[in-house]
Design an enzyme around this catalytic site. Structure first.
Site, mmCIF file in Angstrom:
data_model
loop_
_atom_site.group_PDB
_atom_site.id
_atom_site.type_symbol
_atom_site.label_atom_id
_atom_site.label_comp_id
_atom_site.label_asym_id
_atom_site.label_seq_id
_atom_site.Cartn_x
_atom_site.Cartn_y
_atom_site.Cartn_z
ATOM 1 N N ASP A 18 -4.260 -52.664 -56.193
ATOM 2 C CA ASP A 18 -3.123 -54.273 -56.548
ATOM 3 C C ASP A 18 -1.691 -53.232 -56.069
ATOM 4 O O ASP A 18 -1.036 -53.675 -57.041
ATOM 5 C CB ASP A 18 -3.498 -54.487 -58.143
ATOM 6 C CG ASP A 18 -2.886 -55.904 -58.350
ATOM 7 O OD1 ASP A 18 -2.485 -56.314 -57.231
ATOM 8 O OD2 ASP A 18 -2.010 -56.068 -59.027
ATOM 9 N N LYS A 43 -14.458 -57.067 -46.545
ATOM 10 C CA LYS A 43 -14.274 -56.925 -47.596
ATOM 11 C C LYS A 43 -15.212 -56.684 -48.239
ATOM 12 O O LYS A 43 -16.000 -57.577 -48.836
ATOM 13 C CB LYS A 43 -13.170 -57.091 -48.447
ATOM 14 C CG LYS A 43 -12.983 -56.412 -49.558
ATOM 15 C CD LYS A 43 -11.643 -57.907 -50.474
ATOM 16 C CE LYS A 43 -11.136 -56.010 -51.763
ATOM 17 N NZ LYS A 43 -10.149 -55.598 -51.702
ATOM 18 N N SER A 182 3.858 -50.176 -49.752
ATOM 19 C CA SER A 182 4.548 -51.582 -49.918
ATOM 20 C C SER A 182 5.328 -51.447 -51.125
ATOM 21 O O SER A 182 4.643 -51.442 -52.369
ATOM 22 C CB SER A 182 3.333 -51.948 -50.423
ATOM 23 O OG SER A 182 2.437 -53.638 -50.827
#
Length: 229
Positions: A18, A43, A182
């Site tokens: 995540d 995926k 990120s």
């Protein structure tokens, strides 16, 4: 460095769960499609999937970036499980045993049949997260001989996670085309620019891209340029 035009398949690896793998993959797909490149994404295993909210799932987001809809769910993410747990545990709860050889075979078949110029294979969870009863996400780039884009976070402790993941890839002699950091949504997260620079100072010859929130185009274009170099 691999070229997306003569070796178009890449693995999107995560330093943790995540932290933005799908976000980075989708941004890269949109940037590539804007350049006129045909793209595809896969995926193979997805847990925590709610059918009624499919569009919010990782598979749904990949489909949206590809310009596809719900009818293509199986082609992007064939093994979907409800429980938000590690894939082998989530699968067990539905009477399914996940084995790494079968997952690798699905990925290999997808790679062979997809005519796309840029193919992104995304793992589940972090690089060393179990993706099957007998394998981790790391087995996918290793068994399929794919270069990786490594995605790391910017939370407190993220630098250790991303550098550890980078060392694991290097230890297996797996090429890393770029490292994307990120940005964390938490206002209490460490300063993002300082985090990126700290990662860059330890990343050696691996290019580091600052994946800021908001307008993704500048960093997605920069990442795509590294992939196509």
């Amino acid at each position: 460095m691999a070229s997306a035009l003569n070796a178009p398949a890449l693995f999107v690896a995560g330093a943790h769960t995540d932290i933005g793998k799908t976000h980075v993959a989708c941004a890269l797909i949109r940037a590539a499609r804007a350049r006129g490149l045909a793209c595809d994404a896969f995926k193979p295993v997805l847990s925590g999937f709610e059918p009624a909210r499919w569009a919010e799932s990782d598979a749904g987001r990949l489909l949206d970036a590809l310009g596809l809809g719900e009818a293509e769910l199986d082609s992007v993410s064939p093994l979907r499980f409800t429980a938000p747990l590690a894939p082998p545990i989530a699968a067990r709860r539905e009477g399914v045993r996940l084995e790494i050889a079968a997952i690798v075979e699905r990925c290999a078949e997808w790679l062979e049949r997809s005519p796309a110029e840029l193919k992104l294979l995304e793992g589940a969870g972090g690089l060393m997260s179990p993706i099957a009863e007998d394998g981790t996400a790391l087995d996918l780039p290793e068994d399929l001989a794919l270069p990786s884009i490594l995605v790391g976070g910017a939370y407190l402790g993220a630098v250790s996670h991303v550098l550890t993941a980078l060392e694991v890839l290097r230890a297996r002699r797996l090429p890393v085309l770029a490292l994307a950091v990120s940005e964390d949504a938490d206002a209490e997260a460490p300063d993002f620019a300082e985090t990126v620079e700290l990662v860059r100072s330890f990343a050696g010859d691996v290019p580091v891209v600052s994946a800021r929130r908001g307008d993704e185009r500048p960093w997605a274009e920069a990442l795509l340029s590294l992939v196509l170099a």
